[in-house]
Design a protein around this motif. Structure first.
Motif, short mmCIF file in Angstrom:
data_model
loop_
_atom_site.label_atom_id
_atom_site.label_comp_id
_atom_site.label_asym_id
_atom_site.label_seq_id
_atom_site.Cartn_x
_atom_site.Cartn_y
_atom_site.Cartn_z
N PHE A 49 0.78 -1.23 -0.11
CA PHE A 49 0.08 -0.13 0.11
C PHE A 49 0.69 1.19 0.06
O PHE A 49 0.63 2.10 -0.78
N SER A 50 1.92 1.03 0.79
CA SER A 50 2.81 2.49 0.78
C SER A 50 3.42 2.60 -0.57
O SER A 50 3.61 3.88 -1.17
N ASP A 51 3.94 1.70 -1.14
CA ASP A 51 4.65 1.93 -2.38
C ASP A 51 3.67 2.34 -3.55
O ASP A 51 4.17 3.14 -4.52
N LYS A 52 2.50 1.95 -3.38
CA LYS A 52 1.32 2.87 -4.38
C LYS A 52 0.74 4.15 -3.88
O LYS A 52 0.02 4.78 -4.53
N GLY A 53 1.49 4.45 -2.89
CA GLY A 53 0.79 5.85 -2.36
C GLY A 53 -0.72 5.66 -1.75
O GLY A 53 -1.38 6.80 -1.66
N LEU A 54 -0.93 4.31 -1.31
CA LEU A 54 -2.06 4.19 -0.82
C LEU A 54 -2.27 3.98 0.65
O LEU A 54 -1.28 3.47 1.22
N GLU A 55 -3.41 4.19 1.34
CA GLU A 55 -3.85 4.27 2.77
C GLU A 55 -4.57 3.10 3.25
O GLU A 55 -5.60 3.00 2.30
N ILE A 56 -4.36 2.40 4.07
CA ILE A 56 -5.17 1.53 4.68
C ILE A 56 -6.02 2.24 5.61
O ILE A 56 -5.80 2.49 6.83
N PHE A 57 -7.29 2.73 5.31
CA PHE A 57 -7.98 3.27 6.17
C PHE A 57 -8.64 2.61 7.33
O PHE A 57 -8.64 3.05 8.45
N SER A 58 -8.92 1.29 7.06
CA SER A 58 -9.74 0.48 8.04
C SER A 58 -9.52 -0.86 7.75
O SER A 58 -8.98 -1.42 6.77
N ILE A 59 -9.95 -1.98 8.67
CA ILE A 59 -9.98 -3.53 8.44
C ILE A 59 -11.35 -4.04 8.55
O ILE A 59 -11.89 -3.73 9.73
N THR A 60 -11.66 -4.71 7.68
CA THR A 60 -12.91 -5.37 7.88
C THR A 60 -12.73 -6.93 8.47
O THR A 60 -11.56 -7.59 7.83
N PRO A 61 -13.19 -7.36 9.43
CA PRO A 61 -12.93 -8.52 10.01
C PRO A 61 -13.46 -9.81 9.32
O PRO A 61 -14.29 -9.80 8.60
N TYR A 81 -10.08 -11.69 17.33
CA TYR A 81 -9.69 -10.10 17.62
C TYR A 81 -8.48 -9.76 18.17
O TYR A 81 -7.94 -8.75 17.97
N GLU A 82 -8.07 -10.53 19.00
CA GLU A 82 -6.75 -10.36 19.67
C GLU A 82 -5.62 -10.52 18.73
O GLU A 82 -4.70 -9.80 18.61
N LYS A 83 -5.47 -11.67 18.05
CA LYS A 83 -4.87 -11.85 16.78
C LYS A 83 -5.02 -10.60 15.66
O LYS A 83 -3.73 -10.25 15.33
N LEU A 84 -6.05 -10.23 15.75
CA LEU A 84 -6.34 -9.01 14.36
C LEU A 84 -5.54 -7.84 14.93
O LEU A 84 -4.95 -7.26 14.08
N ILE A 85 -5.76 -7.54 16.02
CA ILE A 85 -5.07 -6.24 16.62
C ILE A 85 -3.58 -6.36 16.45
O ILE A 85 -3.02 -5.45 16.06
N GLU A 86 -2.93 -7.77 16.76
CA GLU A 86 -1.38 -7.98 16.45
C GLU A 86 -1.14 -7.71 15.12
O GLU A 86 -0.08 -7.18 14.81
N SER A 125 -18.55 -8.72 25.03
CA SER A 125 -17.21 -8.91 24.17
C SER A 125 -16.75 -7.58 23.60
O SER A 125 -15.47 -7.52 23.30
N THR A 126 -17.85 -6.96 23.01
CA THR A 126 -17.40 -5.58 22.34
C THR A 126 -16.48 -4.82 23.48
O THR A 126 -15.27 -4.19 22.90
N GLN A 127 -16.68 -4.95 24.64
CA GLN A 127 -16.02 -4.08 25.71
C GLN A 127 -14.56 -4.85 25.98
O GLN A 127 -13.55 -3.88 25.84
N LYS A 128 -14.49 -5.89 25.73
CA LYS A 128 -13.30 -6.85 25.67
C LYS A 128 -12.34 -6.55 24.64
O LYS A 128 -11.00 -6.05 24.58
N ILE A 129 -12.85 -6.41 23.56
CA ILE A 129 -12.29 -6.12 22.07
C ILE A 129 -11.71 -4.60 22.25
O ILE A 129 -10.68 -4.22 21.80
N CYS A 130 -12.49 -3.51 22.90
CA CYS A 130 -12.44 -2.32 22.85
C CYS A 130 -11.00 -2.06 23.89
O CYS A 130 -10.20 -1.26 23.55
N GLU A 131 -10.95 -2.89 24.92
CA GLU A 131 -10.01 -2.84 25.89
C GLU A 131 -8.82 -3.10 25.16
O GLU A 131 -7.54 -2.77 25.38
N MET A 132 -8.68 -4.33 24.56
CA MET A 132 -7.56 -4.77 23.76
C MET A 132 -6.96 -3.74 22.82
O MET A 132 -5.84 -3.86 22.73
N ALA A 133 -7.73 -3.31 22.06
CA ALA A 133 -7.72 -2.16 21.05
C ALA A 133 -6.87 -0.97 21.76
O ALA A 133 -6.05 -0.44 21.31
#
Length: 274
Positions: A49-61, A81-86, A125-133
């Motif tokens: 993405f960097s080489d093309k001058g593109l930005e990764i705005f977000s991640i769809t899980p 989600y824990e692995k996704l954050i890493e 679960s969302t509270q846990k994901i937000c805390e990890m993030a």
């Protein structure tokens, strides 16, 4: 002018080298990258993405059932989600870290136990994901789906109530024009209602095609985004015509159709002054 991107998963997991070239040709600024943590090398992806001058705005899980009443299944979702954050941290985007999208299991349209219990589990679960993030200095958006894809959080009003219950400062909402076409009586007013709680915005027309191919009033929605001072990108999540909304591969030539839809959408967004 707003930055415009698209979801990479629409190209059915083709090599990112090819996808980034398509994005560049379509005049896009970046993408929402599919969080395929087992197939995509994050270091290489970030560099592409960097080489093309593109930005990764977000991640769809990937799909993860974080509201399932079975604790083991729910934990599998949280582990993803824990692995996704890493994985996201290894993308190593220097200026702005991508936002991670979150939602329940797509295609589960009714509760296994009770609606009340599973709503409580979704909050937990969302509270846990937000805390990890939060520990990784990352932000989360909860994507609002429609009744044919989820039995939980289908309108901005429901989303706002959900935000209050989760009570996490790094959590906002992700409304999608296609889903709002089904669930919201007035999508533009729904965006205004969400106001500063809108963290990301997806766009496809009422038929999931390019902007301008359906009957969605995008002028009204972009006007609402201006009113609430939304400064994020427009993420296009279009689909080629054909059956099975959960399979992006619509047959021979579908990627070329998608590419034309993206170009048409960019032109339509610019023509609307956004």
């Amino acid at each position: 002018m707003r930055k415009i991107g698209c979801c990479t998963w629409i190209f059915n997991n083709e090599p990112l080298e090819v996808t980034t070239q398509r994005l560049h040709q379509c005049g896009l600024h970046g993408a929402e990258l599919h969080g395929d943590i087992n197939r995509i090398n994050p270091v290489q992806a970030g560099q592409l993405f960097s080489d093309k001058g593109l930005e990764i705005f977000s991640i769809t899980p990937g799909d993860a059932d974080i509201a399932h009443p079975d604790r083991k299944i729910r934990q599998e979702g949280l582990t993803y989600y824990e692995k996704l954050i890493e994985w996201v941290l290894k993308l190593d985007q220097k200026l702005t870290a991508p936002i991670i999208s979150c939602h329940g299991l797509v295609q589960r349209i009714r509760p296994i136990s009770t609606q009340e219990e599973e709503n409580d589990l979704l909050v937990d679960s969302t509270q846990k994901i937000c805390e990890m993030a939060k520990s990784a200095s990352l932000n989360i958006v909860f994507e609002i789906l429609n009744r044919y894809e989820s039995h939980q959080i289908r309108t901005v009003t429901e989303g706002l109530d959900f935000l209050k219950r989760v009570n996490a400062p790094n959590l906002k909402l992700l409304p999608d024009a296609y889903h709002m076409n089904i669930e919201e009586a007035n999508p533009a007013e729904a965006l205004r209602l969400g106001h500063h709680h809108i963290g990301l915005y997806h766009a496809a027309d009422s038929n999931r095609g390019a902007i301008g191919e359906g009957h969605t009033d995008f002028a009204a929605q972009f006007g609402a985004l201006n009113d609430i001072q939304y400064s994020g990108p427009i993420i296009l999540e279009v689909a080629a015509p054909g059956p099975d909304p959960f399979n992006t591969n619509k047959g021979e030539g579908f990627k070329e159709v998608l590419q034309k839809q993206l170009v048409k959408s960019v032109q339509a967004i610019r023509a609307l002054g956004s």
